[in-house]
Design an enzyme around this catalytic site. Structure first.
Site, PDB file in Angstrom:
ATOM      1  N   PRO A   1     -14.909  19.554 -22.899  1.00 16.10           N
ATOM      2  CA  PRO A   1     -13.881  20.323 -22.200  1.00 16.10           C
ATOM      3  C   PRO A   1     -14.006  20.284 -20.677  1.00 16.10           C
ATOM      4  O   PRO A   1     -15.114  20.280 -20.134  1.00 16.10           O
ATOM      5  CB  PRO A   1     -14.106  21.754 -22.709  1.00 16.10           C
ATOM      6  CG  PRO A   1     -15.512  21.785 -23.186  1.00 16.10           C
ATOM      7  CD  PRO A   1     -15.789  20.408 -23.714  1.00 16.10           C
ATOM      8  N   ASN A   2     -12.870  20.257 -20.051  1.00 19.18           N
ATOM      9  CA  ASN A   2     -12.690  20.309 -18.589  1.00 19.18           C
ATOM     10  C   ASN A   2     -13.035  18.997 -17.876  1.00 19.18           C
ATOM     11  O   ASN A   2     -12.819  18.875 -16.677  1.00 19.18           O
ATOM     12  CB  ASN A   2     -13.499  21.468 -17.962  1.00 19.18           C
ATOM     13  CG  ASN A   2     -13.122  22.802 -18.564  1.00 19.18           C
ATOM     14  OD1 ASN A   2     -11.944  23.141 -18.598  1.00 19.18           O
ATOM     15  ND2 ASN A   2     -14.087  23.551 -19.075  1.00 19.18           N
TER      16      ASN A   2
ATOM     17  N   ARG B   1     -12.112  18.869  -9.903  1.00 13.18           N
ATOM     18  CA  ARG B   1     -12.912  20.014 -10.370  1.00 13.18           C
ATOM     19  C   ARG B   1     -14.267  20.039  -9.660  1.00 13.18           C
ATOM     20  O   ARG B   1     -15.075  19.114  -9.821  1.00 13.18           O
ATOM     21  CB  ARG B   1     -13.126  19.879 -11.878  1.00 13.18           C
ATOM     22  CG  ARG B   1     -14.057  20.890 -12.467  1.00 13.18           C
ATOM     23  CD  ARG B   1     -14.472  20.496 -13.879  1.00 13.18           C
ATOM     24  NE  ARG B   1     -15.391  21.479 -14.413  1.00 13.18           N
ATOM     25  CZ  ARG B   1     -16.229  21.238 -15.396  1.00 13.18           C
ATOM     26  NH1 ARG B   1     -16.265  20.061 -15.984  1.00 13.18           N
ATOM     27  NH2 ARG B   1     -17.030  22.186 -15.818  1.00 13.18           N
TER      28      ARG B   1
ATOM     29  N   TYR C   1     -19.561  17.668  -9.175  1.00 16.20           N
ATOM     30  CA  TYR C   1     -19.260  16.566 -10.106  1.00 16.20           C
ATOM     31  C   TYR C   1     -18.765  15.295  -9.426  1.00 16.20           C
ATOM     32  O   TYR C   1     -18.531  14.291 -10.103  1.00 16.20           O
ATOM     33  CB  TYR C   1     -18.221  17.045 -11.139  1.00 16.20           C
ATOM     34  CG  TYR C   1     -18.724  18.190 -11.995  1.00 16.20           C
ATOM     35  CD1 TYR C   1     -19.823  18.023 -12.827  1.00 16.20           C
ATOM     36  CD2 TYR C   1     -18.107  19.441 -11.957  1.00 16.20           C
ATOM     37  CE1 TYR C   1     -20.303  19.067 -13.607  1.00 16.20           C
ATOM     38  CE2 TYR C   1     -18.568  20.494 -12.741  1.00 16.20           C
ATOM     39  CZ  TYR C   1     -19.662  20.290 -13.558  1.00 16.20           C
ATOM     40  OH  TYR C   1     -20.140  21.317 -14.326  1.00 16.20           O
TER      41      TYR C   1
ATOM     42  N   ASN D   1     -20.947  13.447 -23.462  1.00 15.05           N
ATOM     43  CA  ASN D   1     -21.082  14.517 -22.483  1.00 15.05           C
ATOM     44  C   ASN D   1     -20.372  15.719 -23.114  1.00 15.05           C
ATOM     45  O   ASN D   1     -19.147  15.830 -23.025  1.00 15.05           O
ATOM     46  CB  ASN D   1     -20.438  14.143 -21.142  1.00 15.05           C
ATOM     47  CG  ASN D   1     -20.645  15.240 -20.108  1.00 15.05           C
ATOM     48  OD1 ASN D   1     -20.999  16.373 -20.445  1.00 15.05           O
ATOM     49  ND2 ASN D   1     -20.416  14.918 -18.840  1.00 15.05           N
TER      50      ASN D   1
ATOM     51  N   ALA E   1     -19.429  22.016 -21.559  1.00 17.46           N
ATOM     52  CA  ALA E   1     -19.872  23.392 -21.842  1.00 17.46           C
ATOM     53  C   ALA E   1     -20.348  23.570 -23.284  1.00 17.46           C
ATOM     54  O   ALA E   1     -21.186  24.428 -23.564  1.00 17.46           O
ATOM     55  CB  ALA E   1     -18.744  24.367 -21.531  1.00 17.46           C
TER      56      ALA E   1
ATOM     57  N   GLU F   1     -27.187  11.874 -24.849  1.00 22.10           N
ATOM     58  CA  GLU F   1     -26.489  12.983 -24.182  1.00 22.10           C
ATOM     59  C   GLU F   1     -26.423  12.671 -22.686  1.00 22.10           C
ATOM     60  O   GLU F   1     -27.426  12.258 -22.107  1.00 22.10           O
ATOM     61  CB  GLU F   1     -27.295  14.269 -24.436  1.00 22.10           C
ATOM     62  CG  GLU F   1     -26.753  15.517 -23.766  1.00 22.10           C
ATOM     63  CD  GLU F   1     -27.669  16.729 -24.021  1.00 22.10           C
ATOM     64  OE1 GLU F   1     -28.548  16.673 -24.918  1.00 22.10           O
ATOM     65  OE2 GLU F   1     -27.496  17.726 -23.296  1.00 22.10           O
TER      66      GLU F   1
ATOM     67  N   HIS G   1     -25.040  14.075 -18.787  1.00 23.24           N
ATOM     68  CA  HIS G   1     -24.443  15.067 -17.881  1.00 23.24           C
ATOM     69  C   HIS G   1     -24.368  14.464 -16.492  1.00 23.24           C
ATOM     70  O   HIS G   1     -25.345  13.860 -16.025  1.00 23.24           O
ATOM     71  CB  HIS G   1     -25.274  16.353 -17.837  1.00 23.24           C
ATOM     72  CG  HIS G   1     -25.392  16.999 -19.167  1.00 23.24           C
ATOM     73  ND1 HIS G   1     -24.354  17.693 -19.734  1.00 23.24           N
ATOM     74  CD2 HIS G   1     -26.399  17.005 -20.065  1.00 23.24           C
ATOM     75  CE1 HIS G   1     -24.724  18.112 -20.930  1.00 23.24           C
ATOM     76  NE2 HIS G   1     -25.955  17.703 -21.162  1.00 23.24           N
TER      77      HIS G   1
ATOM     78  N   ARG H   1     -29.369  23.967 -12.103  1.00 21.05           N
ATOM     79  CA  ARG H   1     -28.217  24.868 -11.982  1.00 21.05           C
ATOM     80  C   ARG H   1     -28.513  26.202 -12.679  1.00 21.05           C
ATOM     81  O   ARG H   1     -29.665  26.558 -12.880  1.00 21.05           O
ATOM     82  CB  ARG H   1     -26.972  24.163 -12.536  1.00 21.05           C
ATOM     83  CG  ARG H   1     -26.640  22.872 -11.764  1.00 21.05           C
ATOM     84  CD  ARG H   1     -25.419  22.178 -12.312  1.00 21.05           C
ATOM     85  NE  ARG H   1     -24.233  23.023 -12.186  1.00 21.05           N
ATOM     86  CZ  ARG H   1     -23.084  22.796 -12.830  1.00 21.05           C
ATOM     87  NH1 ARG H   1     -22.987  21.748 -13.643  1.00 21.05           N
ATOM     88  NH2 ARG H   1     -22.065  23.601 -12.672  1.00 21.05           N
TER      89      ARG H   1
END
Ligand code: DQA
Length: 146
Positions: free
Chosen positions: A11-12, A19, A24, A75, A78, A99, A101, A108
């Site tokens: 998502p996003n 964003r 990012y 990825n 969230a 995975e 990111h 973070r």
């Protein structure tokens, strides 16, 4: 053996480019998809690249990879930090998972430090921006060759 690698984005991530660019970067998801397709051509991998904001859709794509794909690069965005369902789907697929990111989630907020996916993944790329996707593809190309 299949040379198809499925790249899934949660998502996003469709908002990349606009964003939170300080976190990012300025690349869009289309830029990343183009880079992955070019990398796939160089490595003689068939790359499928998808993004969704809907968890059920993501789970369906993961299920469909079973017996069809040599690897999944995901990825989960969230969902990394919330979704047992995504983790269970990845296990059920029996496809090796990397995975990815873009940001270094460990530098973070604390809620980003836990991942439901990491423990069932071959490995994790985190903090390398879009290079993480490229490195993950290189790893799958080597695994397939071996
Ligand atoms: C992310 C990190 C997640 O914590 C976040 O929810 C995202 C993107 C990354 O690529 O850095 O949406 O997965």
């Amino acid at each position: 053996m299949t040379r198809t690698v499925l790249i899934l984005n949660g998502p996003n991530l469709n908002m990349l480019g606009t964003r939170e660019p300080a976190t990012y970067g300025h690349e869009t998801l289309d830029d990343i998809a183009d880079m992955c397709r070019l990398t796939g051509e160089r490595l003689e991998l068939q790359v499928e690249f998808q993004q969704t904001n809907h968890e059920g859709q993501m789970i369906d794509w993961i299920h469909q990879a079973r017996g069809r794909c040599a690897g999944i690069i995901i990825n989960p965005a969230a969902w990394t930090h919330t979704s047992v369902a995504i983790r269970d789907a990845l296990v059920a697929s029996e496809v090796p998972v990397i995975e990815v990111h873009l940001s270094n989630v460990h530098a973070r907020e604390t809620f980003r430090h836990h991942s439901y996916v990491s423990a069932i993944a071959v490995g994790v790329m985190c903090g390398f921006g879009s290079n993480g996707y490229r490195l993950a593809l290189e790893h799958f190309a080597q695994l397939i060759k071996a």
